[in-house]
Design an enzyme around this catalytic site. Structure first.
Site, short mmCIF file in Angstrom:
data_model
loop_
_atom_site.label_atom_id
_atom_site.label_comp_id
_atom_site.label_asym_id
_atom_site.label_seq_id
_atom_site.Cartn_x
_atom_site.Cartn_y
_atom_site.Cartn_z
N SER A 738 96.00 32.36 -28.23
CA SER A 738 95.41 32.23 -26.91
C SER A 738 96.40 32.70 -25.84
O SER A 738 96.76 33.87 -25.79
CB SER A 738 94.95 30.79 -26.69
OG SER A 738 94.12 30.67 -25.58
N ASP A 812 84.09 34.28 -30.02
CA ASP A 812 85.00 33.48 -29.20
C ASP A 812 84.25 32.97 -27.97
O ASP A 812 83.75 33.75 -27.17
CB ASP A 812 86.19 34.33 -28.76
CG ASP A 812 87.29 33.51 -28.11
OD1 ASP A 812 87.01 32.37 -27.68
OD2 ASP A 812 88.42 34.00 -28.02
N HIS A 846 86.98 30.49 -30.76
CA HIS A 846 88.35 30.64 -30.24
C HIS A 846 89.38 30.19 -31.27
O HIS A 846 90.43 30.80 -31.43
CB HIS A 846 88.49 29.85 -28.95
CG HIS A 846 89.78 30.11 -28.23
ND1 HIS A 846 90.12 31.36 -27.77
CD2 HIS A 846 90.81 29.29 -27.90
CE1 HIS A 846 91.31 31.30 -27.18
NE2 HIS A 846 91.75 30.06 -27.25
#
Length: 920
Positions: A738, A812, A846
């Protein structure tokens, strides 16, 4: 060289074992305070562990904590899974490497992976029993491939009528807590179908029953929907709550709650609901959005929003519930009319309900959390009492941090009263940029006020309201904070005494972890709520609290328990963890009905070396990291190792706060399913979580010097591991997830002299695609154009000459990290001839959940590290000091050129990056 404390931890990687504790971690206040000096209403349970806290699964337990034991799986790729056509291969042919098959990582990594599943536990309301909730480590890709509806910012599994990708438990075990603190034999909850997936496990207030949902996956069958079951805790026997097989749970929002010890209020799928609406071949008209009033509305662009009238109808279809009161004796009663109910909260005296719902008009630009919201008071038998509020659609909440919705918010029951409501209301229109005093006002009112009785003002705040801890009419703690300045304050108020003035108890920086006094411990009331535990000493008029804290110090975290005088502010440390040997923390305040404490055995591993190290950035900022070395590593024999640096940047307002230690050298090195620590088994040194502080002091914003500070922090970390002789200067890789992936790409672009390759998972690489703020940046692209462009690795793709592996979930759902970010970055890298690889994982979000996906991530990562780190023969200078200044100067010059050439960039998409940091 700077001095540092060195603490080694011994762990064995391939297997986990449950060993007896080396000493009792139990804490008995009477041992420190005889009965003549301290009256102890309860005893404390301390959790002595060296295990990192696992993620909380779907549960209704407010105090869920991990059990330090492991339910190992059988180690096969198909364990606990549905049938699937996905195949694995262990061939290491380069042609297969660029194919689409799912791959298996090396055995030493697989062995650890199959030993990572831990159960979760919860104490009973009376603290006489404990639940073990058993679970699988990971689901199969076929489960993620199930169809889902993306509506109003959420994803719905239509077959189950729940949120998609819901985790689940596979079994429930009940253990009696024995008088000597040991656990009795396991009593399994039985009666539900084999292979059932269990969710939403919750105790009745008297601790005699459990409620939970059950679903069984069967193709072409309604049994995939959730049914509510109840179990007798004494016998372990479970049965369906509803006698009718046609009553199913609707768990899109809330699910069910105990109204009393024998009755549950359940969100059910309306019996009259038919088939889902069908999408019309021809729309009824064009899609129109308008701002003819010229309102200034700034929105971070959200994902999975409603697109048209059909989506609105589909959202109503799945989200609409019928509330049902169901008793253990089989009595069933529908209450209210079908609606999109989002929460149901009984009052402590079990007489009233706070019922929240959302309704039309819906929005195509914000998620359901901003839809019109209605909050009503009902009696627990379903009679409408009054409407508390009906808030309009909130499409205009400013993007500045601490901005909120207008009107009543944070509506709840006082925990210390039978049926008193409290809430907060903003006085600045919800806009954090508006200067006003007070900024928030807290109100309170009975559930059924007398005619003409107005809400009472409880307290006024100049910062943003952050919650209340209730005790009684003489004591409550009110919290407020302000993100821009990192200021946080705690107020002491006397809710029942208007003549007692509120006073500030703590006023500090939220970044200053060394000054954190801890949080007050709470006790359970007979009504099942939790209030501040207040203690008194013999022959002492003072009121005392138990403050439970992490105990951050320059030597690492040393959890503590302080006896705190609420009137004088004096405190006495009555317990702290043994910093030389253990990492212990107080978990919960136990009932005083039983003597003795519970000791949960430590998870102990052997042979892995762990050390918390300290070093300094060139601007004087103190940094810390955790250095892990492989089992049996001897630097004199093996020499420097390949090294993987895995981290995540953080923003601060001061250098002092950035340099504070926020970890413990004694905490167990938990190895999760995607942990970088797995590569210890491949003889890597791992530098985990090195502090990457981005500091903005005074009027300066942290991101204004993002690249400069990022490179400086990385240089200091790499220099430290090289000087220690544990890392080979030519074989240091960098990686992150991330915002850590964003960091990785920037470091490869601006600090090529440090790293041989990089691994970036689920990152965002073009800040102009998040023009209304990202991470902790609340300025817009047009307010800070240079910052947005300079921080974007995409703008510096031509500088990346080291190999970079990009991994991303195809679906995501993080507001700032769409898979297109990795796609566009990859094509930019290709355009400039960079050595790069992009892996898009089907059906993944994600974070990565499927067994097949994670195995592939293992394989891809290991292949990349073996090829571009372990086998790296390129000449990288080991003299970091020599290359620092040149690199920094190059950054400054090139970035200025990039800004000038870009003209500020053009924003095509705007993604909300608020939650990206939650997935580090």
């Amino acid at each position: 060289m700077m001095r540092y404390n060195k603490v080694y931890h011994r762990l064995s990687l391939p297997s986990l074992s449950l060993l007896p504790p080396s000493r009792s971690p139990n804490l008995n206040l009477n041992a420190r305070f005889p009965s003549s000096s301290l009256r102890t209403p309860a005893h404390l349970k301390t959790h002595s562990r060296n295990a990192s806290k696992p993620a909380i699964g779907a549960s209704r337990f407010p105090h869920l904590v991990p059990v330090n034991s492991v339910f190992a799986e059988d180690g096969t790729a198909g364990n606990g899974s549905a049938n699937t056509s996905v195949t694995f291969t262990e061939e290491d042919d380069e042609n297969v490497a660029i194919g689409v098959k799912f791959r298996l990582p090396p055995p030493e990594i697989r062995d650890i992976f199959y030993a990572t599943s831990r159960p979760k536990l919860s104490f009973s309301p009376l603290r006489d029993k404990i639940l073990f909730l058993k679970r699988r480590s990971l689901r199969r890709l076929a489960e993620l491939a199930r169809p889902k509806e993306k509506l109003a910012g959420i994803r719905i599994d239509g077959k189950c009528n729940t949120r998609s990708r819901m985790s689940f438990y596979t079994g429930i075990g009940i253990h009696q807590l024995m008088p000597d603190g040991s656990l009795g034999p396991e009593k399994k909850v039985r009666g539900f179908p084999d292979g059932a997936k269990i969710n939403f496990v919750t105790w009745s207030n008297d601790g005699l029953h459990l409620a939970f949902s059950v679903r069984v996956e069967e193709e072409e069958s309604n049994s995939s929907k959730l049914r509510v079951w109840v179990a007798d805790v004494e016998t372990g026997t479970a049965r369906p709550l509803f006698q009718s097989p046609d009553v199913y749970l609707n768990a899109v929002f809330d699910n069910y709650v105990w109204v009393d010890n024998s009755t549950l209020l359940v969100c059910t799928i309306p019996l009259s609901r038919g088939d889902p609406p069908k999408k019309p071949l021809v729309p009824s008209g064009p899609k129109i959005q308008s701002n003819e009033q010229k309102n200034v509305i700034q929105l971070r662009t959200f994902q999975d929003l409603l697109k048209d009238e059909y989506d609105e109808d589909l959202f109503d279809y799945y989200a609409t519930s019928q509330l049902v009161l169901a008793s253990l004796d089989g009595t069933v009663k529908e209450i209210g009319t079908p609606a999109v109910y989002t929460s149901m909260v009984p009052s402590p005296d079990e007489k009233y309900l706070l019922i929240s719902s959302i309704h039309r008009p819906y929005s195509f630009i914000v998620p359901c959390g901003r839809f019109p919201k209605k909050v009503d008071v009902w009696t627990t038998d379903g009679k409408f009492v009054r409407e508390l509020c009906d808030l309009p659609l909130a499409e205009d909440i400013p993007i500045a941090f601490n901005s909120v919705r207008k009107g009543m918010r944070s509506i709840n029951w006082r925990a210390d009263k039978p049926s008193t409501i409290y809430w907060a209301e903003t006085q600045d229109g919800g806009d954090a940029k508006v200067e006003v005093s007070p900024r928030d006002i807290i109100y309170t009112q009975p559930a059924e006020p007398q005619e003409g009785e107005q809400p009472e003002i409880l307290h006024k705040l100049d910062l943003r309201y952050g919650g209340i801890s209730w005790c009684d009419d003489s004591l409550a703690l009110v919290y407020e904070s302000w993100y821009k300045t990192r200021r946080t304050r705690t107020w002491v108020i006397s809710p029942g005494s208007k003549d007692v003035s509120p006073r500030i108890l703590f006023d500090r920086s939220s970044e200053d972890v060394y000054s954190d006094p801890g949080s007050p411990m709470r006790r359970r009331t007979p009504a099942g709520t939790f209030v501040i535990a207040k203690l008194r000493k013999e022959n002492d008029e003072g009121a005392f609290l138990l403050l439970n804290g992490n105990g951050a110090t320059p030597e690492g975290n040393i959890p503590f328990l302080d006896l705190f005088d609420i009137n004088t502010g004096s405190k006495e440390r009555i317990w702290e963890s043994d910093k030389e040997k253990y990492y212990e923390r107080v978990v919960t305040l136990m009932s005083d009905q039983k003597e003795g404490d519970i000791c949960i055995n430590d998870l102990k591993l052997a042979s892995l070396q762990k050390e918390m190290i300290r070093y300094q950035r060139k601007d004087g900022v103190q940094l810390t990291a955790t250095l892990y070395l492989p089992p049996g590593y001897d630097p004199s024999k093996e020499g420097p190792l390949p090294c993987l640096v895995w981290s995540y940047p953080r923003e601060f307002k001061s250098k002092d706060a950035a340099g504070q230690v926020r970890r413990s050298p004694n905490k167990f090195a938990g190895i999760g399913p995607t942990s970088a620590l797995l590569w210890l088994a491949r003889r890597f040194a791992i530098l985990s979580g090195p502090t990457i502080p981005i500091i903005g002091e005074g009027d300066e914003e942290a991101n204004d010097r993002y690249v400069e500070q990022l490179v400086s922090s990385a240089e200091a970390a790499v220099e430290e591991v090289i000087q220690r002789g544990v890392a080979h200067p030519n074989k240091i890789a960098v990686g992150g997830h991330s915002y850590g992936a964003f960091m990785t790409a920037n470091l490869l672009a601006h600090a090529a002299h440090l790293f041989c390759c990089g691994i970036a998972r689920s990152g965002a690489y073009n800040r102009t695609l998040t023009p209304f703020g990202f991470q902790n940046e609340d300025r817009t692209l047009w307010e800070a154009t240079n910052t947005y462009v300079e921080m974007s690795p995409l703008m510096s793709a031509n500088k990346i000459k080291k190999p970079i592996l990009l991994i991303h979930g195809e679906e995501d759902n993080n507001p700032g990290t769409l898979a297109m970010q990795s796609n566009s970055f990859f094509h930019a890298l290709k355009h400039h001839g960079a050595l790069c690889r992009l892996v898009i994982l089907p059906f993944e979000g994600h974070g990565y959940a499927a067994r097949e996906s994670i195995m592939r991530v293992f394989w891809e990562t290991d292949r990349w590290l073996q090829k571009h780190c372990v086998s790296n023969t390129s000449e990288v200078t080991a003299d970091i000091d020599t290359s620092k200044d040149g690199a920094s100067n190059e950054i400054t010059k090139s970035e200025k050129k990039a800004v000038g050439a870009s003209g500020g960039g053009a924003a095509e998409l705007a993604d909300d990056f608020e939650s990206e940091r939650l997935h580090s």
